[in-house]
Design a protein around this motif. Structure first.
Motif, PDB file in Angstrom:
ATOM      1  N   LYS A 173     -17.259  17.035  -5.463  1.00  0.00           N
ATOM      2  CA  LYS A 173     -15.863  16.825  -5.069  1.00  0.00           C
ATOM      3  C   LYS A 173     -15.780  16.326  -3.637  1.00  0.00           C
ATOM      4  CE  LYS A 173     -15.097  21.180  -6.534  1.00  0.00           C
ATOM      5  NZ  LYS A 173     -14.385  22.463  -6.701  1.00  0.00           N
ATOM      6  N   PHE A 174     -14.927  15.346  -3.419  1.00  0.00           N
ATOM      7  CA  PHE A 174     -14.516  14.940  -2.072  1.00  0.00           C
ATOM      8  C   PHE A 174     -13.053  15.386  -1.953  1.00  0.00           C
ATOM      9  CE2 PHE A 174     -18.024  12.022  -1.126  1.00  0.00           C
ATOM     10  CZ  PHE A 174     -18.472  11.669  -2.387  1.00  0.00           C
ATOM     11  N   GLU A 175     -12.799  16.367  -1.086  1.00  0.00           N
ATOM     12  CA  GLU A 175     -11.451  16.944  -1.049  1.00  0.00           C
ATOM     13  C   GLU A 175     -10.730  16.574   0.239  1.00  0.00           C
ATOM     14  OE1 GLU A 175     -12.564  21.089  -3.216  1.00  0.00           O
ATOM     15  OE2 GLU A 175     -10.620  20.150  -3.532  1.00  0.00           O
ATOM     16  N   ASN A 176      -9.401  16.649   0.159  1.00  0.00           N
ATOM     17  CA  ASN A 176      -8.535  16.497   1.344  1.00  0.00           C
ATOM     18  C   ASN A 176      -8.833  15.221   2.140  1.00  0.00           C
ATOM     19  OD1 ASN A 176      -7.146  18.922   0.894  1.00  0.00           O
ATOM     20  ND2 ASN A 176      -8.842  20.065   1.792  1.00  0.00           N
ATOM     21  N   ILE A 177      -8.863  14.098   1.423  1.00  0.00           N
ATOM     22  CA  ILE A 177      -9.070  12.807   2.089  1.00  0.00           C
ATOM     23  C   ILE A 177      -7.687  12.303   2.516  1.00  0.00           C
ATOM     24  CG2 ILE A 177      -9.958  10.452   1.840  1.00  0.00           C
ATOM     25  CD1 ILE A 177     -11.520  11.586  -0.676  1.00  0.00           C
ATOM     26  N   THR A 178      -7.478  12.204   3.791  1.00  0.00           N
ATOM     27  CA  THR A 178      -6.177  11.735   4.293  1.00  0.00           C
ATOM     28  C   THR A 178      -6.200  10.210   4.356  1.00  0.00           C
ATOM     29  OG1 THR A 178      -6.066  13.719   5.643  1.00  0.00           O
ATOM     30  CG2 THR A 178      -4.492  11.983   6.146  1.00  0.00           C
ATOM     31  N   VAL A 179      -5.208   9.610   3.708  1.00  0.00           N
ATOM     32  CA  VAL A 179      -5.163   8.144   3.661  1.00  0.00           C
ATOM     33  C   VAL A 179      -3.834   7.688   4.238  1.00  0.00           C
ATOM     34  CG1 VAL A 179      -5.345   6.110   2.168  1.00  0.00           C
ATOM     35  CG2 VAL A 179      -6.542   8.219   1.541  1.00  0.00           C
ATOM     36  N   ILE A 194     -12.835  10.771 -11.035  1.00  0.00           N
ATOM     37  CA  ILE A 194     -11.435  11.167 -11.221  1.00  0.00           C
ATOM     38  C   ILE A 194     -10.778  11.235  -9.857  1.00  0.00           C
ATOM     39  CG2 ILE A 194      -9.878  12.983 -12.045  1.00  0.00           C
ATOM     40  CD1 ILE A 194     -12.129  13.690 -14.074  1.00  0.00           C
ATOM     41  N   LEU A 195      -9.699  10.477  -9.718  1.00  0.00           N
ATOM     42  CA  LEU A 195      -8.970  10.445  -8.455  1.00  0.00           C
ATOM     43  C   LEU A 195      -7.650  11.183  -8.626  1.00  0.00           C
ATOM     44  CD1 LEU A 195      -8.273   9.312  -5.580  1.00  0.00           C
ATOM     45  CD2 LEU A 195      -7.298   7.328  -6.745  1.00  0.00           C
ATOM     46  N   ARG A 196      -7.307  12.002  -7.649  1.00  0.00           N
ATOM     47  CA  ARG A 196      -6.000  12.664  -7.626  1.00  0.00           C
ATOM     48  C   ARG A 196      -5.318  12.248  -6.333  1.00  0.00           C
ATOM     49  NH1 ARG A 196      -3.691  18.315  -9.430  1.00  0.00           N
ATOM     50  NH2 ARG A 196      -2.190  18.656  -7.789  1.00  0.00           N
ATOM     51  N   VAL A 197      -4.119  11.695  -6.476  1.00  0.00           N
ATOM     52  CA  VAL A 197      -3.345  11.242  -5.318  1.00  0.00           C
ATOM     53  C   VAL A 197      -2.149  12.165  -5.152  1.00  0.00           C
ATOM     54  CG1 VAL A 197      -1.869   9.380  -4.448  1.00  0.00           C
ATOM     55  CG2 VAL A 197      -4.035   8.827  -5.563  1.00  0.00           C
ATOM     56  N   ASN A 198      -2.047  12.799  -4.007  1.00  0.00           N
ATOM     57  CA  ASN A 198      -0.913  13.701  -3.704  1.00  0.00           C
ATOM     58  C   ASN A 198      -0.070  13.073  -2.613  1.00  0.00           C
ATOM     59  OD1 ASN A 198      -2.363  15.779  -5.202  1.00  0.00           O
ATOM     60  ND2 ASN A 198      -1.059  17.202  -4.112  1.00  0.00           N
ATOM     61  N   SER A 199       1.168  12.669  -2.985  1.00  0.00           N
ATOM     62  CA  SER A 199       2.051  12.186  -1.925  1.00  0.00           C
ATOM     63  C   SER A 199       3.344  12.985  -1.991  1.00  0.00           C
ATOM     64  CB  SER A 199       2.315  10.697  -2.081  1.00  0.00           C
ATOM     65  OG  SER A 199       3.275  10.470  -3.093  1.00  0.00           O
ATOM     66  N   ASN A 200       4.327  12.619  -1.180  1.00  0.00           N
ATOM     67  CA  ASN A 200       5.594  13.367  -1.145  1.00  0.00           C
ATOM     68  C   ASN A 200       6.306  13.353  -2.479  1.00  0.00           C
ATOM     69  OD1 ASN A 200       5.419  14.211   1.417  1.00  0.00           O
ATOM     70  ND2 ASN A 200       6.564  12.519   2.307  1.00  0.00           N
ATOM     71  N   HIS A 212       0.829  -1.201   0.000  1.00  0.00           N
ATOM     72  CA  HIS A 212       0.000   0.000   0.000  1.00  0.00           C
ATOM     73  C   HIS A 212       0.867   1.257   0.000  1.00  0.00           C
ATOM     74  CE1 HIS A 212      -3.560  -2.322   1.821  1.00  0.00           C
ATOM     75  NE2 HIS A 212      -3.886  -1.944   0.621  1.00  0.00           N
ATOM     76  N   LEU A 213       0.424   2.260  -0.742  1.00  0.00           N
ATOM     77  CA  LEU A 213       1.075   3.571  -0.667  1.00  0.00           C
ATOM     78  C   LEU A 213       0.623   4.212   0.639  1.00  0.00           C
ATOM     79  CD1 LEU A 213       2.819   5.476  -2.494  1.00  0.00           C
ATOM     80  CD2 LEU A 213       0.706   6.689  -2.994  1.00  0.00           C
ATOM     81  N   LYS A 214       1.581   4.763   1.365  1.00  0.00           N
ATOM     82  CA  LYS A 214       1.232   5.265   2.691  1.00  0.00           C
ATOM     83  C   LYS A 214       1.190   6.786   2.719  1.00  0.00           C
ATOM     84  CE  LYS A 214       2.945   1.182   5.012  1.00  0.00           C
ATOM     85  NZ  LYS A 214       1.752   0.429   4.674  1.00  0.00           N
ATOM     86  N   ASP A 215       0.353   7.310   3.613  1.00  0.00           N
ATOM     87  CA  ASP A 215       0.361   8.741   3.943  1.00  0.00           C
ATOM     88  C   ASP A 215       0.272   9.646   2.725  1.00  0.00           C
ATOM     89  OD1 ASP A 215       2.802   7.865   6.439  1.00  0.00           O
ATOM     90  OD2 ASP A 215       0.625   8.087   6.662  1.00  0.00           O
ATOM     91  N   PHE A 216      -0.881   9.642   2.127  1.00  0.00           N
ATOM     92  CA  PHE A 216      -1.111  10.566   1.019  1.00  0.00           C
ATOM     93  C   PHE A 216      -2.474  11.236   1.175  1.00  0.00           C
ATOM     94  CE2 PHE A 216      -4.172   7.967  -1.294  1.00  0.00           C
ATOM     95  CZ  PHE A 216      -3.827   6.657  -0.977  1.00  0.00           C
ATOM     96  N   VAL A 217      -2.685  12.247   0.369  1.00  0.00           N
ATOM     97  CA  VAL A 217      -3.972  12.960   0.390  1.00  0.00           C
ATOM     98  C   VAL A 217      -4.660  12.706  -0.940  1.00  0.00           C
ATOM     99  CG1 VAL A 217      -5.090  15.225   0.539  1.00  0.00           C
ATOM    100  CG2 VAL A 217      -3.103  14.728   1.960  1.00  0.00           C
ATOM    101  N   ALA A 218      -5.908  12.347  -0.870  1.00  0.00           N
ATOM    102  CA  ALA A 218      -6.654  12.024  -2.098  1.00  0.00           C
ATOM    103  C   ALA A 218      -7.754  13.043  -2.323  1.00  0.00           C
ATOM    104  CB  ALA A 218      -7.251  10.622  -1.982  1.00  0.00           C
ATOM    105  N   ARG A 219      -8.135  13.151  -3.590  1.00  0.00           N
ATOM    106  CA  ARG A 219      -9.247  14.030  -3.991  1.00  0.00           C
ATOM    107  C   ARG A 219     -10.055  13.269  -5.027  1.00  0.00           C
ATOM    108  NH1 ARG A 219     -10.092  17.921  -8.198  1.00  0.00           N
ATOM    109  NH2 ARG A 219     -11.199  19.776  -7.497  1.00  0.00           N
TER     110      ARG A 219
END
Lengths: 335, 195
Positions: free
Chosen positions: B96-102, B122-128, B78-85
């Motif tokens: 929109k579902f924003e700032n989902i912390t995973v 549409i999913l956007r994954v923001n990680s480091n 699993h990818l850890k510690d990211f924010v999803a939209r």
């Protein structure tokens, strides 16, 4: 024309190269033209910088910071794609400086780079509600502010295309074309040499990568410097590449007295690749101009010589008695 | 005799439980209760995103769970510690579902589809180290309004003749009834104590 001799000379140089060589824009200059296919379509991506010649020295004085433009077009029709979503990554020496999504309805994306000494690059622009990608206009481009273009050298651009023609119709994951290119920020180094007992400041501008190990031998009257360079022959063959180094030496002194120069790269004579600008009576500007075919030839010679360093380009410059090519005069100047 | 009947009851109850378990569809390790998984892969950034939704035939004006699993393409971790939209759109409406912390790769959101047709998720994954965009589709079938003759209409595409569903229904009703009946019979026939 005479008020801006450097710009004029560069324009002449570029014109002469376009007439005598196949135009080479790419790895080591201010514009890249790249191609990739997606499905049954083929696209060209132009990445270009405005103004075209930017150095670490000129960046501090520029009122309007450089703008990088991305233009995606159909290879068959030459028509610009619209509604393009770009995923742009900018790296330098393997370190990621910027990585984010951008979108332009007209397809022509412009990002203005504002170098500043902060911890990370921040992007400013309008974000679309669906993809959250940054977008701007021709008059108001997206801005990337932070530790980017602070240093001279090669900047690696990796561009992936996610949408064309329609804003939210994403290309399948295995059909998104990826473009790989490099642009160069000129790196300026000043070196204080003692030439014939006289303190002389030599300015060196590299349009490829950062220079190091600068030396001046007063006895042999030889200037030497190194630059990181991957001499892998397959790599050089597969990229657009151009190495350009510029050395500005005030005159008169023992180094400039002959008015002509000879150049060597990794022990191989490249005097024919030198261009002299002696239009300014106070200084000589010597350009090492190494296009792709010359680099391929040099790499081939080095491959046969096991003692050559394959990860560095070693330059040396010294006065010569032979008449060399100039773009401004046909006779060497007498100082 | 009593012991034999007790054993019979235990066996019947266990058969009932087993019938429930075997009639359930097989489940994916990350996405539970999913029969239709959509896959998005980015080889360069080494990321895989799986998407599914439950129920697999969404009902208008009822919750549909949109399930996501973000993993390392090579290792499956699993990818850890990211924010999803997450953005759901049918081209006209947008939610929109924003700032989902995973913290550990898997997450889900619940959405009420207001109408039928094909919807884009549409999913956007923001990680480091990466920002990934992925696109999926949800098809909401057309649903007929209820009538007196058919107060619980099923969606088109389902079939009352589906053998597995029918068998599950039969087992779900018949076996517990049989178990309870057997228990009652056994209790009634319990020998009375002599005074």
């Amino acid at each position: 024309m005479l008020q801006n001799p450097i710009g004029f000379i560069l324009a002449i140089l570029l014109l002469s190269f376009s007439l005598t060589f196949t135009p080479v824009f790419g790895d080591g200059l201010f514009e890249e033209k790249l191609s990739a296919s997606f499905g049954d379509r083929k696209a060209n991506l132009v990445i270009k910088m405005t103004p075209p010649v930017v150095t670490t020295e000129t960046l501090t004085g520029l009122a309007r910071k450089p703008v990088i433009e991305f233009i995606l077009s159909d290879s068959n029709t030459n028509k610009t794609f619209s509604h393009v979503t770009y995923y742009i990554t900018i790296e330098k020496t393997g370190k990621k400086l910027l990585s984010d999504w951008f979108h332009d309805h007209a397809g022509n994306l412009r990002i203005q780079m504002k170098p500043s000494n902060v911890s990370q690059v921040v992007v400013y622009g309008e974000q679309d509600p669906i993809l959250n990608a940054y977008g701007g206009t021709a008059d108001s481009p997206v801005i990337a502010a932070g530790p980017i273009f602070l240093e001279g050298g090669l900047y690696h651009f990796i561009v992936r295309i996610a949408t064309v023609d329609y804003d939210r119709t994403m290309l399948p994951d295995d059909k998104q074309p990826v473009f790989d290119g490099y642009l160069s920020i000129g790196n300026v180094e000043n070196y204080n040499a003692t030439v014939g007992g006289k303190d002389t400041q030599i300015k060196m501008t590299s349009y490829y990568d950062k220079l190091r190990n600068v030396t001046f031998d007063n006895k042999e009257m030889k200037l030497g410097f190194d630059m990181p360079f991957d001499w892998n022959l397959s790599r050089i063959r597969n990229v657009n590449i151009f190495v350009h180094e510029e050395i500005t030496i005030p005159k008169p002194n023992n180094f400039t007295s002959k008015g002509t120069y000879s150049g060597v790269v990794n022990g191989i004579d490249v005097s024919k690749q030198l261009v002299l600008d002696n239009s300014n009576p106070k200084e000589d500007v010597i350009h090492f101009m190494l296009p792709k075919d010359k680099l391929v030839s040099l790499a081939g010679q080095m491959t046969n010589n096991s003692q050559s360093s394959m990860d560095v380009m070693k330059f040396s410059l010294k006065p010569s008695i032979e008449i060399m090519r100039t773009n401004m005069t046909t006779m060497p100047s007498m100082s | 005799m009593v012991m034999k009947k007790s054993k019979l009851v235990v066996i019947v109850v266990m058969l009932t439980i087993n019938a429930f378990i075997t009639s359930c569809p097989t489940s994916n390790a990350h996405l539970i209760d999913s029969t239709r998984i959509q896959d998005w892969k980015n080889v360069k950034d080494n990321i895989e995103i799986q998407f599914s939704y439950k129920p697999d035939k969404p009902i208008i004006d009822a919750f549909t769970e949109l399930q996501f699993s973000v993993t390392n393409l090579q290792t499956g971790e699993h990818l850890k510690d990211f924010v999803a939209r997450v953005v759901v759109t049918n081209g006209q409406r947008l939610f929109k579902f924003e700032n989902i912390t995973v913290s550990d790769g898997d997450f889900s959101v619940k959405y009420i589809f207001p109408d039928d047709g094909t919807h884009q998720v549409i999913l956007r994954v923001n990680s480091n180290h990466l920002v990934e965009l992925a696109s999926f589709q949800v098809f909401v079938p057309h649903q007929s309004p209820p009538s007196i003759l058919n107060p619980f209409p099923s969606s088109p595409g389902t079939s009352d003749n589906d053998l597995s569903i029918l068998a599950s229904k039969i087992l779900a009703i018949v076996l517990p009834v049989a178990a309870v009946t057997a228990l009652i019979v056994m209790i009634k026939k319990k020998p009375k104590r002599h005074g």
